[in-house]
Write an enzyme that holds these catalytic residues in place. Structure first.
Site, PDB file in Angstrom:
ATOM      1  N   TYR A 219      72.177  37.006  99.288  1.00  0.00           N
ATOM      2  CA  TYR A 219      71.005  37.217 100.071  1.00  0.00           C
ATOM      3  C   TYR A 219      69.965  38.536  99.795  1.00  0.00           C
ATOM      4  O   TYR A 219      69.101  38.655  99.590  1.00  0.00           O
ATOM      5  CB  TYR A 219      71.628  37.338 101.614  1.00  0.00           C
TER       6      TYR A 219
ATOM      7  N   SER B  56      58.954  25.706 110.007  1.00  0.00           N
ATOM      8  CA  SER B  56      59.272  24.767 111.190  1.00  0.00           C
ATOM      9  C   SER B  56      60.127  25.361 112.233  1.00  0.00           C
ATOM     10  O   SER B  56      60.346  24.896 113.223  1.00  0.00           O
ATOM     11  CB  SER B  56      60.254  23.645 110.569  1.00  0.00           C
TER      12      SER B  56
ATOM     13  N   GLY C  84      58.437  27.447 105.182  1.00  0.00           N
ATOM     14  CA  GLY C  84      59.419  27.774 106.354  1.00  0.00           C
ATOM     15  C   GLY C  84      58.979  27.789 107.668  1.00  0.00           C
ATOM     16  O   GLY C  84      59.366  28.622 108.532  1.00  0.00           O
TER      17      GLY C  84
ATOM     18  N   ASN D  71      58.011  32.600 102.943  1.00  0.00           N
ATOM     19  CA  ASN D  71      58.811  32.890 103.955  1.00  0.00           C
ATOM     20  C   ASN D  71      60.033  32.000 104.317  1.00  0.00           C
ATOM     21  O   ASN D  71      61.117  32.304 104.789  1.00  0.00           O
ATOM     22  CB  ASN D  71      57.878  32.670 105.525  1.00  0.00           C
TER      23      ASN D  71
ATOM     24  N   SER E  89      68.609  38.508  96.400  1.00  0.00           N
ATOM     25  CA  SER E  89      67.443  37.576  96.562  1.00  0.00           C
ATOM     26  C   SER E  89      66.300  38.538  97.089  1.00  0.00           C
ATOM     27  O   SER E  89      65.285  38.516  96.685  1.00  0.00           O
ATOM     28  CB  SER E  89      67.427  36.485  97.312  1.00  0.00           C
ATOM     29  N   LYS E  90      66.488  39.329  98.342  1.00  0.00           N
ATOM     30  CA  LYS E  90      65.428  39.933  99.022  1.00  0.00           C
ATOM     31  C   LYS E  90      65.234  41.155  98.074  1.00  0.00           C
ATOM     32  O   LYS E  90      63.759  41.597  98.367  1.00  0.00           O
ATOM     33  CB  LYS E  90      66.085  40.176 100.433  1.00  0.00           C
TER      34      LYS E  90
END
Ligand SMILES: NC(=O)c1ccc[n+]([C@@H]2O[C@H](COP(=O)([O-])OP(=O)(O)OC[C@H]3O[C@@H](n4cnc5c(N)ncnc54)[C@H](OP(=O)(O)O)[C@@H]3O)[C@@H](O)[C@H]2O)c1
Length: 255
Positions: free
Chosen positions: A160, A22, A20, A93, A163-164
């Site tokens: 979210y 970018s 991640g 990330n 997952s976190k």
């Protein structure tokens, strides 16, 4: 006289993979690790963004990669191993948010978020460690979120949050499994930062005010404010730190 311990932050000769990379926090992590001396392998799907980062950061190796695709992950690990014979630093990330309201989140959306935010990073960590020479340690930094520690409803999301929070659980588990072979695994918990992911949060006065009111320091995180903590966890400066969850959240989770 005791020497100041700045040398322990030096990553010269190390290979660091940042997923991640970018945009947002990941691009900052890539710049920071490169500035500390690492050869950074920067992974994401948007090749044009990675090429722009490579033009700015000397020595950075861009790898177009969808981390949810097993063949892409294998290619990423192989490319990094080709450079230095092993991955010294892995920053998991890459991530995305989901719908904030559980009633409006489909099972497919929920699974897609877990696949990216949790599973992809675990599989990358396993491949990195599986291919690491026995006599070599490593540091894995998993990017979680305040949403993995506390409810941030109405902003957050079930997929979210799941997952976190799971990223934190698996960080501790892998730290336990791999500590004796010199692989440290830690989680970094950013508070609210202005990136593509939080688009609109800081421009909308209602949500920006919500961030300010609920953060002990009275503001969102600014560019670069999570990079020092990332460098600490990635480098030998944290050589006796593993299974740790480091919040860089302006006090959000300390309330
Ligand atoms: N910003 C915040 O306030 C905040 C707070 C807590 C935690 N975080 C976490 O910090 C991390 C970075 O988020 P950000 O805020 O910097 O958002 P961002 O600018 O949207 O960055 C997300 C990155 O993930 C990459 N990505 C998404 N899907 C991918 C895939 N399938 N394969 C490879 N790369 C993929 C994106 O690149 P491509 O689109 O080019 O693939 C992008 O570089 C995330 O894990 C996020 O959950 C952010």
């Amino acid at each position: 006289m005791t020497a100041l311990p700045f040398a322990s932050f030096d990553l010269t000769g190390r290979v660091a993979v940042v997923t991640g990379a970018s945009s947002g926090l990941g691009a900052g992590f890539a710049r920071t690790l490169a500035a500390a001396g690492a050869t950074v392998v920067a992974a994401a799907r948007r090749a044009d963004r990675l090429a722009a980062l490579a033009a700015e950061v000397p020595g950075l190796v861009p790898v177009e990669c969808d981390v949810t695709v097993p063949a892409d992950r294998d290619r990423l690990v192989a490319r990094a191993n080709e450079i230095g014979g092993g991955i010294d630093v892995l920053v998991n990330n890459a991530g995305m948010p989901g719908p904030p309201d559980a009633l409006g989140e489909t099972p497919e959306e929920f699974d897609r978020i877990l696949d990216l935010n949790l599973t992809a990073g675990v599989r990358l960590a396993v491949e990195a460690v599986r291919t690491l020479p026995d006599d070599r340690g490593a540091s894995i930094v998993n990017i979680s979120s305040v949403v993995g520690l506390v409810s941030t409803a109405p902003i957050g999301g079930a997929g979210y949050a799941a997952s976190k929070a799971a990223v934190i659980g698996v960080t501790r588990e892998l730290a336990g499994q791999w500590g004796r072979r010199g692989v440290r695994v830690n989680a970094l918990v950013p508070g609210w930062f202005d990136t593509e992911m939080t688009d609109g949060l800081f421009t909308n006065e209602k949500s920006a005010g919500w961030v300010r009111r609920n953060t002990m320091l009275g503001r969102g995180g600014q560019d670069g404010e999570v990079d020092g903590a990332l460098l600490f966890l990635a480098s030998d400066a944290s050589s006796y730190v593993t299974g740790h969850v480091l919040a860089v959240d302006g006090g959000w989770t300390a309330r």
